[in-house]
Write a protein that holds these residues in place. Structure first.
Motif, short mmCIF file in Angstrom:
data_model
loop_
_atom_site.label_atom_id
_atom_site.label_comp_id
_atom_site.label_asym_id
_atom_site.label_seq_id
_atom_site.Cartn_x
_atom_site.Cartn_y
_atom_site.Cartn_z
N PRO A 51 28.51 35.61 44.84
CA PRO A 51 29.91 35.36 45.19
C PRO A 51 30.80 35.22 43.95
N VAL A 52 30.22 34.88 42.79
CA VAL A 52 30.98 34.74 41.55
C VAL A 52 30.24 35.49 40.46
N LYS A 53 30.89 36.44 39.84
CA LYS A 53 30.26 37.24 38.78
C LYS A 53 30.70 36.72 37.42
N LYS A 54 30.07 35.65 36.99
CA LYS A 54 30.35 35.00 35.71
C LYS A 54 29.06 34.36 35.21
N PRO A 55 28.93 34.17 33.89
CA PRO A 55 27.81 33.38 33.38
C PRO A 55 27.89 31.94 33.90
N LEU A 56 26.76 31.35 34.13
CA LEU A 56 26.70 30.00 34.71
C LEU A 56 27.49 28.99 33.88
N LYS A 57 27.39 29.06 32.55
CA LYS A 57 28.07 28.09 31.69
C LYS A 57 29.58 28.25 31.68
N LYS A 58 30.09 29.40 32.09
CA LYS A 58 31.54 29.63 32.08
C LYS A 58 32.19 29.39 33.43
N MET A 59 31.41 28.99 34.42
CA MET A 59 31.95 28.75 35.76
C MET A 59 32.64 27.40 35.86
N GLU A 60 33.70 27.39 36.66
CA GLU A 60 34.39 26.14 36.99
C GLU A 60 33.60 25.45 38.11
N PRO A 61 33.84 24.15 38.34
CA PRO A 61 33.12 23.43 39.39
C PRO A 61 33.25 24.07 40.78
N GLN A 62 34.42 24.63 41.10
CA GLN A 62 34.60 25.27 42.41
C GLN A 62 33.74 26.53 42.52
N GLU A 63 33.63 27.27 41.42
CA GLU A 63 32.82 28.49 41.43
C GLU A 63 31.33 28.14 41.54
N LEU A 64 30.93 27.06 40.87
CA LEU A 64 29.55 26.61 40.98
C LEU A 64 29.22 26.17 42.40
N SER A 65 30.19 25.58 43.08
CA SER A 65 29.99 25.18 44.47
C SER A 65 29.72 26.40 45.35
N LYS A 66 30.39 27.50 45.07
CA LYS A 66 30.16 28.73 45.83
C LYS A 66 28.74 29.24 45.61
N ILE A 67 28.26 29.19 44.36
CA ILE A 67 26.90 29.63 44.05
C ILE A 67 25.89 28.72 44.75
N ILE A 68 26.12 27.42 44.72
CA ILE A 68 25.21 26.46 45.35
C ILE A 68 25.17 26.70 46.86
N THR A 69 26.32 26.93 47.47
CA THR A 69 26.38 27.21 48.91
C THR A 69 25.62 28.49 49.24
N CYS A 70 25.77 29.49 48.39
CA CYS A 70 25.06 30.76 48.59
C CYS A 70 23.55 30.55 48.52
N LEU A 71 23.09 29.79 47.53
CA LEU A 71 21.66 29.53 47.39
C LEU A 71 21.14 28.72 48.58
N GLU A 72 21.93 27.75 49.05
CA GLU A 72 21.52 26.97 50.22
C GLU A 72 21.38 27.86 51.45
N SER A 73 22.27 28.83 51.59
CA SER A 73 22.20 29.79 52.69
C SER A 73 20.93 30.63 52.59
N MET A 74 20.59 31.03 51.37
CA MET A 74 19.37 31.81 51.15
C MET A 74 18.13 30.99 51.51
N ILE A 75 18.15 29.70 51.17
CA ILE A 75 17.04 28.82 51.49
C ILE A 75 16.89 28.69 53.00
N THR A 76 18.02 28.49 53.68
CA THR A 76 18.00 28.36 55.15
C THR A 76 17.41 29.61 55.79
N LYS A 77 17.83 30.79 55.33
CA LYS A 77 17.33 32.04 55.89
C LYS A 77 15.86 32.25 55.59
N LYS A 78 15.42 31.82 54.42
CA LYS A 78 14.03 32.01 54.03
C LYS A 78 13.08 31.15 54.85
N TYR A 79 13.45 29.91 55.11
CA TYR A 79 12.55 28.97 55.77
C TYR A 79 12.84 28.75 57.25
N LYS A 80 13.73 29.54 57.82
CA LYS A 80 14.05 29.39 59.24
C LYS A 80 13.04 30.07 60.11
#
Length: 114
Positions: A85-114
């Motif tokens: 969802p955000v095409k930036k290096p991890l260290k250059k992301m703002e907190p809002q952008e990091l939240s999008k990455i975290i939400t995306c990873l959580e969605s991937m976890i839900t789909k993997k273990y459902k």
């Protein structure tokens, strides 16, 4: 205290100079390698959350010292891909952008273990 075994130095020049000279790959990590977008800040809670989610997704690699660690190279490839969802290096992301990455990873976890 763990006992240490002496090692015979077989390089050229001074053994002490060789010991004190930083290795090139470690130098790249400390200075920041622009190719790896997965480099993180260990003091940033959101970065640690991303690493925890990588372990949950089983995006891990073997490490001689730490056993199994999060695969930051795979994270880097993901951040550079169209699926991120955000095409930036991890260290250059703002907190809002990091939240999008975290939400995306959580969605991937839900789909993997459902």
């Amino acid at each position: 205290m763990t006992p240490t075994k002496p090692q015979v130095y077989t390089g050229t020049g001074s053994a002490i100079d060789n010991y004190n000279k930083p290795k090139q790959h470690l130098k790249n990590i400390v200075q920041g390698n622009s190719n790896n977008w997965g480099l993180f800040d260990k003091n940033n809670k959101q970065h640690l959350t991303v690493l925890a989610h990588l372990r949950t997704l089983q995006w891990t690699v073997k490490n001689d010292r730490w056993g199994e660690v999060a695969d930051i190279n795979r994270l880097s490839d993901f951040l550079k891909s169209d699926k991120s969802p955000v095409k930036k290096p991890l260290k250059k992301m703002e907190p809002q952008e990091l939240s999008k990455i975290i939400t995306c990873l959580e969605s991937m976890i839900t789909k993997k273990y459902k």
